[in-house]
Design an enzyme around this catalytic site. Structure first.
Site, PDB file in Angstrom:
ATOM      1  N   SER A   1      23.042  18.715  34.124  1.00 57.63           N
ATOM      2  CA  SER A   1      24.493  18.773  34.203  1.00 57.63           C
ATOM      3  C   SER A   1      24.896  18.402  35.627  1.00 57.63           C
ATOM      4  O   SER A   1      24.053  18.316  36.514  1.00 57.63           O
ATOM      5  CB  SER A   1      24.992  20.179  33.888  1.00 57.63           C
ATOM      6  OG  SER A   1      24.591  20.577  32.600  1.00 57.63           O
TER       7      SER A   1
ATOM      8  N   ASP B   1      32.731 -17.552  11.822  1.00 51.35           N
ATOM      9  CA  ASP B   1      31.518 -18.304  12.163  1.00 51.35           C
ATOM     10  C   ASP B   1      30.359 -17.362  12.493  1.00 51.35           C
ATOM     11  O   ASP B   1      29.204 -17.644  12.174  1.00 51.35           O
ATOM     12  CB  ASP B   1      31.788 -19.239  13.349  1.00 51.35           C
ATOM     13  CG  ASP B   1      32.675 -20.411  12.950  1.00 51.35           C
ATOM     14  OD1 ASP B   1      32.731 -20.725  11.742  1.00 51.35           O
ATOM     15  OD2 ASP B   1      33.322 -21.007  13.844  1.00 51.35           O
ATOM     16  N   PHE B   2      30.688 -16.242  13.154  1.00 46.38           N
ATOM     17  CA  PHE B   2      29.642 -15.270  13.481  1.00 46.38           C
ATOM     18  C   PHE B   2      29.017 -14.727  12.193  1.00 46.38           C
ATOM     19  O   PHE B   2      27.792 -14.627  12.061  1.00 46.38           O
ATOM     20  CB  PHE B   2      30.231 -14.120  14.311  1.00 46.38           C
ATOM     21  CG  PHE B   2      29.211 -13.105  14.763  1.00 46.38           C
ATOM     22  CD1 PHE B   2      28.579 -13.224  15.992  1.00 46.38           C
ATOM     23  CD2 PHE B   2      28.873 -12.018  13.947  1.00 46.38           C
ATOM     24  CE1 PHE B   2      27.640 -12.296  16.410  1.00 46.38           C
ATOM     25  CE2 PHE B   2      27.929 -11.092  14.346  1.00 46.38           C
ATOM     26  CZ  PHE B   2      27.316 -11.224  15.582  1.00 46.38           C
TER      27      PHE B   2
ATOM     28  N   CYS C   1      25.164  47.630  17.510  1.00 40.76           N
ATOM     29  CA  CYS C   1      26.435  46.905  17.461  1.00 40.76           C
ATOM     30  C   CYS C   1      26.183  45.527  16.845  1.00 40.76           C
ATOM     31  O   CYS C   1      25.391  44.740  17.372  1.00 40.76           O
ATOM     32  CB  CYS C   1      26.997  46.780  18.876  1.00 40.76           C
ATOM     33  SG  CYS C   1      28.588  45.957  18.973  1.00 40.76           S
TER      34      CYS C   1
ATOM     35  N   LYS D   1      36.832  16.797  39.398  1.00 43.83           N
ATOM     36  CA  LYS D   1      37.665  16.840  38.209  1.00 43.83           C
ATOM     37  C   LYS D   1      39.140  16.660  38.575  1.00 43.83           C
ATOM     38  O   LYS D   1      39.657  17.328  39.478  1.00 43.83           O
ATOM     39  CB  LYS D   1      37.483  18.176  37.478  1.00 43.83           C
ATOM     40  CG  LYS D   1      36.113  18.350  36.795  1.00 43.83           C
ATOM     41  CD  LYS D   1      35.907  17.285  35.743  1.00 43.83           C
ATOM     42  CE  LYS D   1      34.725  17.601  34.850  1.00 43.83           C
ATOM     43  NZ  LYS D   1      35.011  18.497  33.752  1.00 43.83           N
TER      44      LYS D   1
ATOM     45  N   CYS E   1      31.947  48.463  16.983  1.00 46.50           N
ATOM     46  CA  CYS E   1      31.232  49.690  16.583  1.00 46.50           C
ATOM     47  C   CYS E   1      31.907  50.951  17.099  1.00 46.50           C
ATOM     48  O   CYS E   1      31.419  52.058  16.862  1.00 46.50           O
ATOM     49  CB  CYS E   1      29.778  49.636  17.064  1.00 46.50           C
ATOM     50  SG  CYS E   1      29.613  49.659  18.870  1.00 46.50           S
TER      51      CYS E   1
ATOM     52  N   ASP F   1      34.957  10.403  29.204  1.00 52.28           N
ATOM     53  CA  ASP F   1      34.915  11.582  28.334  1.00 52.28           C
ATOM     54  C   ASP F   1      34.377  11.193  26.962  1.00 52.28           C
ATOM     55  O   ASP F   1      35.106  10.676  26.121  1.00 52.28           O
ATOM     56  CB  ASP F   1      36.330  12.159  28.218  1.00 52.28           C
ATOM     57  CG  ASP F   1      36.305  13.653  27.930  1.00 52.28           C
ATOM     58  OD1 ASP F   1      35.231  14.254  28.053  1.00 52.28           O
ATOM     59  OD2 ASP F   1      37.356  14.214  27.580  1.00 52.28           O
TER      60      ASP F   1
ATOM     61  N   TYR G   1      25.644   4.551  33.063  1.00 45.42           N
ATOM     62  CA  TYR G   1      25.862   5.035  34.431  1.00 45.42           C
ATOM     63  C   TYR G   1      24.587   5.356  35.201  1.00 45.42           C
ATOM     64  O   TYR G   1      24.651   5.705  36.381  1.00 45.42           O
ATOM     65  CB  TYR G   1      26.776   6.265  34.437  1.00 45.42           C
ATOM     66  CG  TYR G   1      26.293   7.426  33.588  1.00 45.42           C
ATOM     67  CD1 TYR G   1      25.211   8.204  33.964  1.00 45.42           C
ATOM     68  CD2 TYR G   1      26.949   7.769  32.398  1.00 45.42           C
ATOM     69  CE1 TYR G   1      24.785   9.274  33.198  1.00 45.42           C
ATOM     70  CE2 TYR G   1      26.539   8.831  31.626  1.00 45.42           C
ATOM     71  CZ  TYR G   1      25.449   9.587  32.031  1.00 45.42           C
ATOM     72  OH  TYR G   1      25.026  10.636  31.265  1.00 45.42           O
TER      73      TYR G   1
ATOM     74  N   GLU H   1      32.136   6.652  40.654  1.00 39.64           N
ATOM     75  CA  GLU H   1      32.212   6.180  39.265  1.00 39.64           C
ATOM     76  C   GLU H   1      33.189   7.054  38.491  1.00 39.64           C
ATOM     77  O   GLU H   1      33.230   8.265  38.696  1.00 39.64           O
ATOM     78  CB  GLU H   1      30.829   6.259  38.600  1.00 39.64           C
ATOM     79  CG  GLU H   1      29.729   5.544  39.360  1.00 39.64           C
ATOM     80  CD  GLU H   1      28.335   5.903  38.833  1.00 39.64           C
ATOM     81  OE1 GLU H   1      28.180   5.991  37.601  1.00 39.64           O
ATOM     82  OE2 GLU H   1      27.437   6.100  39.651  1.00 39.64           O
TER      83      GLU H   1
ATOM     84  N   GLU I   1      27.475   7.046  28.330  1.00 39.62           N
ATOM     85  CA  GLU I   1      28.427   7.830  27.561  1.00 39.62           C
ATOM     86  C   GLU I   1      28.872   7.016  26.352  1.00 39.62           C
ATOM     87  O   GLU I   1      29.316   5.878  26.492  1.00 39.62           O
ATOM     88  CB  GLU I   1      29.633   8.157  28.437  1.00 39.62           C
ATOM     89  CG  GLU I   1      30.387   9.390  28.026  1.00 39.62           C
ATOM     90  CD  GLU I   1      29.712  10.673  28.478  1.00 39.62           C
ATOM     91  OE1 GLU I   1      30.252  11.742  28.161  1.00 39.62           O
ATOM     92  OE2 GLU I   1      28.646  10.637  29.117  1.00 39.62           O
TER      93      GLU I   1
END
Length: 665
Positions: free
Chosen positions: A80, A33-34, A427, A309, A406, A115, A222, A111, A170
């Site tokens: 960051s 239908d959509f 180098c 983390k 080098c 990832d 976020y 929150e 994200e």
């Protein structure tokens, strides 16, 4: 009902169905239908092109081909986040927060840190107009056609929200969707995608938005960024964003104390593997937006937010060999070449060993079975050796004594963790690396010239340093591998345009050791030209705010080096900006020279960033905290009572926004 009314009605209905399905996960209409209604709308829009709307549901199916993604500067920098790995880190952060605000009355939001690929969505007059990737935080790639295909992103918010704003979030690929994509690839005899994060990020840069539309991408929001003062807290702004159709995760939680933050972390560390998305930690933010403004930013991250983390995944594998990489500054990085192993969704073959001290500390040897984890789940590193499995014929590692490129004898100065190759102008990796740094986005931002091309130009003998770029011609670069005439013209045009880059970025581009982006800005502002900088002595250099002896000595070494002097003279002759422009100096004075200001409160004639810039443009310094050295506090509405008390106890003069404007007029 007129055709215009039919079109408006169908658009509204389809937007509602999209929201119910992709945001609420509650389908209110069948797919069939959509599709019937969508085709009806497409037909009406085709027959009535005068009612075209870029934000119509019909524009979500893709079809746009983008060969080159435009680079766009972010109106508000995408910073960051500082990372933490222990509760002690978070307690230290809270202490800094309370000290900076002068109060213990602070709320936080917790929150989950998903990832994926960061995105900035811009809305003007309540309509979606542009999507830009995070890039380097200052500028990113515009990927609007591809983002429009993600059905969970509202093109027009459904209700009263804000007029002009940005939504940050994200772009993620749900694990189920990722697995289905891989099943199809296996059936078609194609190689599987490695992990959801990289696949989501790569999807944003596909040239055909029709292909993007086929991928089950989602967007979790976020942050709301706006100059409108409608909401007082971060949590309130996100709650209202959710009400008008933005997919704000329900997991966001408002807490009153750091102990409740710890409870949130403990809970989700156990439950995160049950989520439909990949997550690698928790983001904690100060909730009050006024307090966020008070705390401000460091050079790299907001002071009012921090990422915790989760403990990284670990695996064991065998160390087959150790090789050495040479960076653009000559720094040597030892690299572990490993027996391939799966870690956090990717195949790991190499890991950083950091430096000679780290190798000695862990007694890492070729042939050892080692434990590997991803530091912050990004860069693989060896954290320990399984001594029970060490071979009997094992021998200690002897660190390299000569440059692997080098053969120059390596040096290591006292207090330095790394060894260096001193052959900076002979180098190969250093030559290529310095030019690559010179052309990078934060530096000279030269379009049409990438890292591989730089290496090719060096190998072909066309460049030996960054000054050589300005001598290149279209005729010289056309014969290069994979270089068409148009590409050659674009490269030379990009090099010529880089002559307009302001002095502070040129100074960063020169690659003087320890002179990063922030230091380059301070030096450019203070010395105004490369000649003034290179003629300064040690005492003059260290008198500049935040310039220590190590940075000063590095500048002196650069300024006294004959090859550096020759490079600068060639850049001058080429027309590169090696002094602050007259336009930039127009609005700068020394009226506030030597004075330190703290900006606190809510302002109306200028926003906080404009106030800070005005202070710096007139020779003053902005400090984030009150001390005996503070000369003035520019106080707006809602200045914290503890700050007021501290200022009065130290006898610091408090001035209004208007007082400050009068002072610099």
């Amino acid at each position: 009902m007129t055709n215009q009314q039919k079109i408006a009605s169908l658009r509204s209905e389809l937007n509602t169905h999209n929201y119910n399905y992709y945001v609420l996960d509650n389908a209110t209409i069948s797919d069939y239908d959509f599709d019937i209604k969508l085709k009806e709308l497409e037909k009406l829009e085709s027959e009535n092109p005068e009612f075209f709307d870029a934000n119509s549901p019909t524009q979500r199916v893709g079809g746009t081909i983008t060969k080159n993604f435009n680079t766009v500067t972010h109106k508000n920098r995408m910073y960051s986040l500082s990372n933490s790995y222990s509760k002690e880190d978070l307690l230290d952060w809270e202490e800094r927060i309370q000290k900076g605000l002068g109060t213990t009355d602070v709320e936080y939001t917790c929150e989950l840190k998903f990832d994926g690929a960061s995105i900035n969505l811009t809305y003007e007059n309540g309509k979606f107009v542009k999507a830009v990737t995070r890039g380097d935080g200052f500028q990113g790639d515009e990927v609007t056609p591809n983002i429009k295909t993600i059905r969970s992103i509202p093109l027009i918010p459904n209700g009263d929200f804000l007029s002009d704003f940005q939504m940050r979030g994200e772009i993620i690929l749900p694990i189920d969707g990722f697995n289905k994509m891989n099943e199809e690839r296996v059936e078609n005899g194609e190689e599987e995608y490695r992990n959801p994060r990289n696949t989501a990020s790569g999807s944003l840069k596909l040239q055909d938005s029709t292909e993007v539309a086929k991928r089950p991408l989602d967007c979790l929001l976020y942050q709301v960024v706006t100059e409108e003062r409608k909401y007082k807290t971060h949590f309130e702004s996100l709650e209202n964003a959710r009400k008008v159709g933005f997919k704000v995760p329900e997991t966001i939680t408002l807490v009153k104390s750091i102990d409740q933050v710890f409870d949130f972390i403990t809970n989700w560390d156990a439950k995160r593997h049950d989520l439909p998305y990949e997550t690698d930690g928790v983001v904690i933010k100060v909730n009050n937006l006024h307090q966020q403004d008070e705390l401000g930013y460091t050079a790299k991250a907001p002071r009012w937010a921090i990422a915790y983390k989760f403990k990284a995944e670990q695996v064991s594998t065998v160390l087959n060999s150790i090789s050495y990489q040479v960076g653009r500054t000559g720094a040597i990085t030892p690299v572990a070449n490993l027996e391939p192993v799966q870690l956090a969704g990717t195949t790991v073959k190499r890991a950083s060993l950091h430096n000679a001290d780290q190798i000695a500390k862990l007694d890492i040897r070729v042939g050892d079975t080692v434990f590997v984890e991803k530091g912050g789940e990004i860069i693989p590193k060896i954290i320990a050796v399984d001594l029970t499995k060490r071979p009997e014929d094992s021998v200690p590692t002897i660190y390299a004594t000569n440059c692997p490129e080098c053969n120059t004898e390596l040096v290591r100065t006292e207090g330095d963790a790394k060894h260096y190759c001193p052959n900076e102008f002979g180098c190969a990796p250093q030559i290529t690396g310095r030019v690559q740094h010179f052309i990078s986005r934060k530096a000279m931002d030269i379009d049409g010239l990438g890292g591989e091309t730089v290496d090719l130009l060096r190998k072909e003998g066309l460049i030996q340093n960054y000054a050589d770029l300005y001598d290149l011609t279209v005729e010289q670069v056309i014969p290069l591998e994979r270089m068409a005439e148009k590409s050659a013209q674009n490269m030379i045009a990009g090099i010529i345009k880089s002559k307009e880059i302001p002095f502070e970025k040129v100074l960063f581009a020169l690659g003087i050791r320890f002179v990063g982006e922030t230091v380059a800005k301070k030096l450019a502002k203070h010395f105004k030209s490369i000649d003034n900088l290179m003629s300064a002595d040690l005492e003059t250099l260290i008198s500049v705010d935040e310039i220590g002896e190590r940075i000063a000595q590095s500048i002196l070494d650069f300024s006294s080096n004959l090859e550096s002097i020759q490079l600068i003279n060639r850049l001058k002759a080429s027309g590169v900006q090696l002094e602050v422009s007259a336009e930039s100096l127009e609005n700068q004075t020394n009226k506030l020279q030597g004075l330190i200001f703290v900006v606190s409160g809510v302002f109306y004639q200028m926003n906080r960033n404009e106030l800070k810039k005005a202070i710096e443009d007139n020779g003053g310094k902005v400090s984030s905290s009150i001390s005996k050295k503070t000369n003035f506090i520019v106080a707006g509405d809602n200045m914290g009572p503890s700050k007021l008390t501290k200022a009065e106890s130290l006898g610091i003069e408090i001035i209004s926004e208007q007082d400050f404007i009068d002072k610099i007029s």
